[in-house]
Design a protein around this motif. Sequence first.
Motif, PDB file in Angstrom:
ATOM      1  N   GLN A  96       7.087  17.470 -16.066  1.00 19.95           N
ATOM      2  CA  GLN A  96       6.618  18.389 -17.104  1.00 19.95           C
ATOM      3  C   GLN A  96       5.349  19.062 -16.593  1.00 19.95           C
ATOM      4  O   GLN A  96       4.725  18.559 -15.650  1.00 19.95           O
ATOM      5  CB  GLN A  96       6.349  17.627 -18.411  1.00 19.95           C
ATOM      6  N   PRO A  97       4.976  20.186 -17.198  1.00 22.89           N
ATOM      7  CA  PRO A  97       3.767  20.852 -16.715  1.00 22.89           C
ATOM      8  C   PRO A  97       2.573  19.906 -16.727  1.00 22.89           C
ATOM      9  O   PRO A  97       2.286  19.266 -17.731  1.00 22.89           O
ATOM     10  CB  PRO A  97       3.571  21.990 -17.722  1.00 22.89           C
ATOM     11  N   GLY A  98       1.932  19.778 -15.587  1.00 20.79           N
ATOM     12  CA  GLY A  98       0.763  18.921 -15.471  1.00 20.79           C
ATOM     13  C   GLY A  98       1.071  17.498 -15.054  1.00 20.79           C
ATOM     14  O   GLY A  98       0.195  16.785 -14.592  1.00 20.79           O
ATOM     15  N   THR A  99       2.297  17.055 -15.244  1.00 19.90           N
ATOM     16  CA  THR A  99       2.680  15.695 -14.849  1.00 19.90           C
ATOM     17  C   THR A  99       4.034  15.771 -14.156  1.00 19.90           C
ATOM     18  O   THR A  99       5.074  15.744 -14.796  1.00 19.90           O
ATOM     19  CB  THR A  99       2.769  14.757 -16.067  1.00 19.90           C
ATOM     20  N   ASP A 100       3.986  15.898 -12.860  1.00 21.66           N
ATOM     21  CA  ASP A 100       5.213  16.088 -12.099  1.00 21.66           C
ATOM     22  C   ASP A 100       5.336  14.963 -11.071  1.00 21.66           C
ATOM     23  O   ASP A 100       4.613  14.932 -10.088  1.00 21.66           O
ATOM     24  CB  ASP A 100       5.154  17.449 -11.405  1.00 21.66           C
ATOM     25  N   THR A 102       8.161  14.284  -9.391  1.00 20.40           N
ATOM     26  CA  THR A 102       9.420  14.460  -8.665  1.00 20.40           C
ATOM     27  C   THR A 102       9.296  14.234  -7.159  1.00 20.40           C
ATOM     28  O   THR A 102      10.311  14.158  -6.477  1.00 20.40           O
ATOM     29  CB  THR A 102      10.010  15.860  -8.915  1.00 20.40           C
ATOM     30  N   ASP A 103       8.081  14.121  -6.655  1.00 19.44           N
ATOM     31  CA  ASP A 103       7.960  13.763  -5.236  1.00 19.44           C
ATOM     32  C   ASP A 103       8.590  12.399  -4.968  1.00 19.44           C
ATOM     33  O   ASP A 103       9.087  12.149  -3.869  1.00 19.44           O
ATOM     34  CB  ASP A 103       6.484  13.726  -4.818  1.00 19.44           C
TER      35      ASP A 103
ATOM     36  N   ASP B 124       3.814  27.510 -12.850  1.00 21.28           N
ATOM     37  CA  ASP B 124       4.348  26.161 -12.642  1.00 21.28           C
ATOM     38  C   ASP B 124       5.351  26.138 -11.499  1.00 21.28           C
ATOM     39  O   ASP B 124       5.471  25.162 -10.761  1.00 21.28           O
ATOM     40  CB  ASP B 124       4.983  25.669 -13.946  1.00 21.28           C
ATOM     41  N   SER B 129       2.617  20.799  -9.416  1.00 26.76           N
ATOM     42  CA  SER B 129       1.634  19.707  -9.410  1.00 26.76           C
ATOM     43  C   SER B 129       2.287  18.422  -8.908  1.00 26.76           C
ATOM     44  O   SER B 129       1.884  17.330  -9.276  1.00 26.76           O
ATOM     45  CB  SER B 129       1.058  19.510 -10.812  1.00 26.76           C
ATOM     46  N   ASN B 130       3.333  18.560  -8.058  1.00 26.26           N
ATOM     47  CA  ASN B 130       3.989  17.373  -7.490  1.00 26.26           C
ATOM     48  C   ASN B 130       2.980  16.476  -6.794  1.00 26.26           C
ATOM     49  O   ASN B 130       2.062  16.963  -6.145  1.00 26.26           O
ATOM     50  CB  ASN B 130       5.022  17.779  -6.425  1.00 26.26           C
ATOM     51  N   GLY B 131       3.212  15.183  -6.923  1.00 30.04           N
ATOM     52  CA  GLY B 131       2.376  14.243  -6.181  1.00 30.04           C
ATOM     53  C   GLY B 131       0.928  14.266  -6.621  1.00 30.04           C
ATOM     54  O   GLY B 131       0.031  13.958  -5.850  1.00 30.04           O
TER      55      GLY B 131
END
Lengths: 466, 308
Positions: A96-100, A102-103, B124, B129-131
């Motif tokens: 989600q925007p700001g909390t990703d 997926t890495d 976005d 903001s990955n990682g």
Amino acid sequence: MPRMRIGLALVAAVALLALAGCGSGSSSSSSAAGGGTTSSAATTSAASTGTGTSASGSTGTTASGGTTAAVSSCGPKPGTKATGSPINIGTIDTHQPGTDFTDGPNMIQAYFNCVNDNGGVNGHPLKLFVQLDQTQPAQITAAAHKLIQSDHVVAIDGVFDLLECTLDQSYWKQLGIFEMDAGIAPECWSTPNSAAVNMGPRYSSDGAVQYALDVVGAKKIVFVQSNVPGTGYIAAGPSAVAKSKGVPITELTENVPINDPNSVALNLVNAAGPNGSVVLNFTPPQALPILQAAQKLGLEDRVKSWGCSTPCDTDFVAKALGPKWNKKLFVNAEAVDADDHNGPEIQNYKAILAKYGQNVAGGIGSFSQFGYLLSKFLVQALNTVKGPYTIKSVNTAIEGIKDYKSEQLCQPWTYGKLALHIPNNSDYTVTPQDGKMVTAQGCTPISAADPQIAQYRSAAKAAGIS
Amino acid sequence: VHPLIHLALSLPSWQDEQPFLVTGLALGGVYALSGVGMIVLFRTTGVLNLSFGAVGAFGALIAWQLINHSGMNQWLAYLVCVLFGGVITLAYGMVFGRALADRDPLVKTTATLGLTLVLLGVMDLLWTSNGGMSRSITLPTDNHGFLVGQIQVTTTDVIALVVGIVITVFTTLFLRYSKLGTAMRAMANDREITATLGVPVRRVEASAWFGCGIVAGISGILLADLVALDATTLTFLVISSLAAALIARLSSIWVTFVAAIVIGVVDAGVTPITSLTNYRDMTPFVLAAIALLFLNRKRTLSLERQRF
């Protein structure tokens, strides 16, 4: 005038297209995993290929010798694509925007691709099914059911999520699934059906406070984190650690996103005093502005030290802060600093990242390291399965994981039949050094003053786990 | 303990409070800058531009990209940021502003939310903001400053406050004494009559949109340095400026300026008060509510443009 408007619209469109090429990377959900195709892989047989190997070093990543660094060591048959029926693995991750996060799954996908290009697991390719969520409980529970009922996954591995452990525990218990994660929610460590490779915010904060007390000699601790539900659970750890040393601790919370980092930095420094240490439990988007504000206001030397939990352990934080923070900021690191080490496993991790990790936007860092470890441990466990790959056989193997070694963790990783799991409970501390994070302290056990650490160690000892 | 007694006990000394007021002035200056930009556009076109923050954030991220990945001179990159703000806002104004010119002011204002969401989505996509990825802009002026009491005041802080004052003074004089400013004031009163008098209204509107975008770009750079280079944070910081504009009943530039400074100072000043610190994000809303309830109790606030 209409012509002028059309012209301006075209200019805007061209400008946006030009900007599209200007971004730093694309978003990264594992498209290969998200297809949602059904499969009968739940009964895929291990015995059919006759290439089963033992758990120890079966992926080639822990064996000695320089050749292990090559990606060909991902599987038992270098250069041979796995062609058997796939083994379906599921994961649920916050995006989600700001909390990703997926890495994490992107690194798992990279590892799986490497395994699949080198013989797979007993000839079977691994297929990852990724469910992304926006912290909506109904969405997360539905994702768990979809993975089991539609995607027919046989294991849940690599969950990087804010809420998943809390919401799906009873479902996993009911199905006999033992999930492997890099979690955030308390249930990732405090329940029988979850084990994490990371330490999470509580124990990582314990480590940062412990360093400030034992090494820096702080006479007061100011511990600050986001003003969100669940912070009391996290603060209980650092509080217990500080109190065990007879050092006062002030617990503060800040609304995020932080709109005025200057005032926040000033408030923290005033609260800590010249002999105190400030310990942050934030992700870099919040921690970095606070630290930079402290520097701008000339506050970095007004306290004995600054500390941070694991999320600050990234080179871009060290680079953004610059040399003024050398040996002033001490960051708890739940895994070894990959830039600072170069053993066979780290070389393998970097090689996979380079060849298969195009979607891992953050590159080398804790998210991809944990993704690597979760994949590696899973593949080792899968290689121990005799007979069909079912939920039962696979999860029996996962629960049976014992003393899997890794260069990146301080201690061997074990799942085990326990009421709670904190298998990673010994950590490193790193500090910025001219734009890079370097090791400040080697492996140090997290203090058993935190009652949950004490409870885990006691249970693990009783179960014969080192 | 009664909440009021608890509050009294947790009040910091004046000496402890002073540094927070200093930090609040800089933030208030940028809020003022944004508020004045919004008011000028509103008075000219009737559009309350809610995309102000997103435009600034987008510009700041472009500047970051150009500096860190293209090796561009940073001042040039900041100029690109400011120009981007002007161009994208002008483009929106010319395409959608014109199309919506005859619609209700609420529709026009809500439409700018569309631009906000589009820009947020693109940001976005381009700057993930990955990682736990975080970015920052550090202006060279951060390295210079002076001490006020026990804290360092950077040149950037001073610039933020001074630019807020300069823009406010300039806008006041511009509207009062320049030909274009007079045309803007005339349009604020009655667009149709102004047009029949031969004033090139579209050109005047274009100037207002462009000027608003330029101010958004300047605010974006300053806030990226003073607060954080984060799309969501910068986009929604516009709320403080909006509150200042509301306190000024969407008309007075100087009241907007003063209100913005007060919001910045109160917001920062509440930080060391333990019992209130977690509620300080409410400052813009509380001050706007108080102002609307008491200061303007005999007047009405409307998105319809006021005569001035």
